[in-house]
Design a protein around this motif. Structure first.
Motif, mmCIF file in Angstrom:
data_model
loop_
_atom_site.group_PDB
_atom_site.id
_atom_site.type_symbol
_atom_site.label_atom_id
_atom_site.label_comp_id
_atom_site.label_asym_id
_atom_site.label_seq_id
_atom_site.Cartn_x
_atom_site.Cartn_y
_atom_site.Cartn_z
ATOM 1 N N ALA A 58 0.857 -1.189 0.000
ATOM 2 C CA ALA A 58 0.000 0.000 0.000
ATOM 3 C C ALA A 58 0.892 1.239 0.000
ATOM 4 N N PRO A 59 1.209 1.796 -1.182
ATOM 5 C CA PRO A 59 2.125 2.940 -1.281
ATOM 6 C C PRO A 59 1.726 4.125 -0.402
ATOM 7 N N SER A 60 0.425 4.280 -0.136
ATOM 8 C CA SER A 60 -0.018 5.402 0.694
ATOM 9 C C SER A 60 0.454 5.248 2.143
ATOM 10 N N PHE A 61 0.902 4.050 2.496
ATOM 11 C CA PHE A 61 1.364 3.802 3.856
ATOM 12 C C PHE A 61 2.540 4.704 4.217
ATOM 13 N N LEU A 62 3.421 4.967 3.242
ATOM 14 C CA LEU A 62 4.640 5.730 3.499
ATOM 15 C C LEU A 62 4.470 7.232 3.282
ATOM 16 N N ARG A 63 3.261 7.669 3.036
ATOM 17 C CA ARG A 63 3.015 9.102 2.916
ATOM 18 C C ARG A 63 3.273 9.786 4.248
ATOM 19 N N GLY A 64 3.763 11.019 4.179
ATOM 20 C CA GLY A 64 4.114 11.738 5.395
ATOM 21 C C GLY A 64 2.960 11.896 6.357
ATOM 22 N N ASP A 65 1.762 12.193 5.852
ATOM 23 C CA ASP A 65 0.629 12.394 6.746
ATOM 24 C C ASP A 65 0.217 11.101 7.428
ATOM 25 N N ASN A 66 0.351 9.950 6.720
ATOM 26 C CA ASN A 66 -0.006 8.676 7.338
ATOM 27 C C ASN A 66 1.001 8.286 8.414
ATOM 28 N N ILE A 67 2.288 8.518 8.142
ATOM 29 C CA ILE A 67 3.312 8.214 9.141
ATOM 30 C C ILE A 67 3.122 9.087 10.380
ATOM 31 N N SER A 68 2.845 10.382 10.175
ATOM 32 C CA SER A 68 2.605 11.277 11.306
ATOM 33 C C SER A 68 1.391 10.823 12.108
ATOM 34 N N ASN A 69 0.351 10.373 11.402
ATOM 35 C CA ASN A 69 -0.853 9.893 12.069
ATOM 36 C C ASN A 69 -0.562 8.638 12.886
ATOM 37 N N MET A 70 0.242 7.721 12.327
ATOM 38 C CA MET A 70 0.594 6.507 13.065
ATOM 39 C C MET A 70 1.381 6.834 14.326
ATOM 40 N N LEU A 71 2.332 7.746 14.208
ATOM 41 C CA LEU A 71 3.128 8.130 15.373
ATOM 42 C C LEU A 71 2.251 8.757 16.447
ATOM 43 N N MET A 72 1.262 9.542 16.004
ATOM 44 C CA MET A 72 0.346 10.177 16.944
ATOM 45 C C MET A 72 -0.511 9.129 17.651
ATOM 46 N N GLN A 73 -0.898 8.088 16.924
ATOM 47 C CA GLN A 73 -1.696 7.019 17.514
ATOM 48 C C GLN A 73 -0.857 6.133 18.434
ATOM 49 N N MET A 74 0.410 5.978 18.098
ATOM 50 C CA MET A 74 1.269 5.099 18.877
ATOM 51 C C MET A 74 1.650 5.698 20.232
ATOM 52 N N ALA A 75 1.777 7.028 20.301
ATOM 53 C CA ALA A 75 2.330 7.677 21.485
ATOM 54 C C ALA A 75 1.612 7.309 22.784
ATOM 55 N N PRO A 76 0.265 7.397 22.865
ATOM 56 C CA PRO A 76 -0.391 7.019 24.124
ATOM 57 C C PRO A 76 -0.143 5.558 24.491
ATOM 58 N N LEU A 77 -0.188 4.668 23.508
ATOM 59 C CA LEU A 77 0.098 3.259 23.781
ATOM 60 C C LEU A 77 1.528 3.087 24.262
ATOM 61 N N GLY A 78 2.464 3.796 23.631
ATOM 62 C CA GLY A 78 3.861 3.695 24.033
ATOM 63 C C GLY A 78 4.073 4.126 25.476
ATOM 64 N N ILE A 79 3.378 5.187 25.901
ATOM 65 C CA ILE A 79 3.501 5.651 27.282
ATOM 66 C C ILE A 79 3.030 4.577 28.252
ATOM 67 N N VAL A 80 1.905 3.944 27.925
ATOM 68 C CA VAL A 80 1.387 2.868 28.784
ATOM 69 C C VAL A 80 2.341 1.675 28.790
ATOM 70 N N VAL A 81 2.911 1.360 27.635
ATOM 71 C CA VAL A 81 3.814 0.219 27.520
ATOM 72 C C VAL A 81 5.050 0.400 28.408
ATOM 73 N N ILE A 82 5.536 1.630 28.526
ATOM 74 C CA ILE A 82 6.692 1.875 29.392
ATOM 75 C C ILE A 82 6.376 1.433 30.823
ATOM 76 N N GLY A 83 5.209 1.847 31.321
ATOM 77 C CA GLY A 83 4.813 1.445 32.665
ATOM 78 C C GLY A 83 4.546 -0.036 32.780
ATOM 79 N N GLN A 84 3.904 -0.606 31.772
ATOM 80 C CA GLN A 84 3.600 -2.031 31.791
ATOM 81 C C GLN A 84 4.886 -2.851 31.805
ATOM 82 N N THR A 85 5.937 -2.346 31.174
ATOM 83 C CA THR A 85 7.216 -3.043 31.162
ATOM 84 C C THR A 85 7.774 -3.195 32.576
#
Length: 339
Positions: A58-85
């Motif tokens: 899916a070439p649209s996967f590597l578009r800048g706006d999609n990558i930025s959106n993924m990073l934005m979605q990942m951040a809250p999960l990443g914060i929780v994962v740090i504590g869960q670790t």
């Protein structure tokens, strides 16, 4: 006693290097070169391969706006994962993180909704998270309740308190600055990702470069040894649960800024996603082995997979199927490494 103290601290230092290093050590001294590199950094190589394959399909996967959106979605999960670790490293788990996130978010929107309320919002959110973590830790260490039951109980209690407070229909508004942090980016780099990175660096140093971090690894790796060398295993465990609760509260506030509305179910599903991400990233469910970078790589893998499912045009229900498959594969991989 001094002889006993030297051995576990050395073991902890070795463990702190990450689960991949431990795996390479188990494989024997003859394992070197490409095989050794793959063993030590396999989780990161898999993440890169997954991104490349998703971009090809899916070439649209590597578009800048999609990558930025993924990073934005990942951040809250990443914060929780740090504590869960931290919690998993001491042979536990925290099912209450999603309820802490929602309760902190609801509490944050119970003020006037202006930036002047941010100190009170952060203070109340952290009080909820740290208090829940303290309750979990005390139940597990002092009353010997299993981590599953203890954190499940606090999750349900928080749900009841939240619904009683809001009468099932929360109202209020998210402070503008919180909205900015949760949903805006600086030249494509989300602000919430910056928050996650800062927290990862701080708690990474705590875990991998401090006396407390060594105590965490020793307590999770061998609780009996921890007691023999004079480590307060109960205090370490309680501290880990408080870290998990505090970070879950921060993640709830960040996620409420991303969502932009008051919701009784902010963070729903994060309790399982954070555990799965940590296990994918090499944090051993048996305790005493794993790293924050690996766990965050696991969170990134989950985020990429969920995003790719939608871009591939598959029904959203496939996310649930894939999540179950990932749990099975992660468990099988862990069992293979354990032997």
């Amino acid at each position: 006693m001094s002889e006993l103290a030297g051995t576990p601290h050395a073991a902890a230092s070795h463990t702190g290097a990450g689960s991949m290093d431990a795996t390479a050590t188990k494989a024997g001294p003859g394992r070197s070169g490409l095989a050794g590199f793959a063993s030590r950094h396999g989780i990161y190589l898999f993440l890169i391969a997954l991104i490349v394959v998703s971009g090809i399909v899916a070439p649209s996967f590597l578009r800048g706006d999609n990558i930025s959106n993924m990073l934005m979605q990942m951040a809250p999960l990443g914060i929780v994962v740090i504590g869960q670790t931290f919690v998993i490293l001491v042979r536990g788990l925290d099912l209450s993180v999603s309820s802490v996130m929602a309760t902190a978010a609801v509490a944050a929107t119970s003020f006037s909704g202006t930036n002047a309320d941010l100190p009170a919002v952060l203070g109340l959110g952290l009080a909820i998270g740290l208090g829940t973590g303290l309750a979990n830790g005390l139940l597990i260490t002092k009353r010997r309740v299993s981590p599953f039951l203890a954190t499940l109980a606090t999750m349900i209690v928080l749900q009841g308190i939240r619904f009683a407070w809001t009468q099932g229909a929360p109202s209020g508004s998210v402070p503008p600055l919180l909205r900015t942090v949760g949903s805006q980016a600086f030249y494509g780099v989300p602000y919430n990702l910056m928050v996650m990175v800062v927290l990862a660096v701080v708690f990474g140093l705590v875990l991998h470069a401090s006396t407390f971090g060594r105590k965490v690894y020793i307590t999770g790796g061998n609780p009996l040894t921890a007691r023999l060398v004079g480590i307060g295993a109960d205090r370490v465990t309680i501290a880990c649960y408080m870290i998990s609760g505090g970070l879950a509260a921060i993640a709830g506030l960040v996620l409420s800024g991303f969502v932009g509305i008051v919701d009784n179910w902010v963070g729903r599903g994060f309790e399982l996603d954070s555990i799965v991400a940590a296990v994918i990233g090499g944090v051993a469910l048996s305790g005493g082995r794993g790293s924050i970078p690996g766990a965050l790589a696991g969170a990134a893998i989950l985020t990429v997979v969920f995003n790719a499912v939608l871009l591939f045009g598959l029904p959203v229900q496939f996310q649930i199927i894939i999540k179950g498959a990932v749990i099975i594969l992660a468990a099988a991989f862990y069992m293979r490494r354990a032997h």
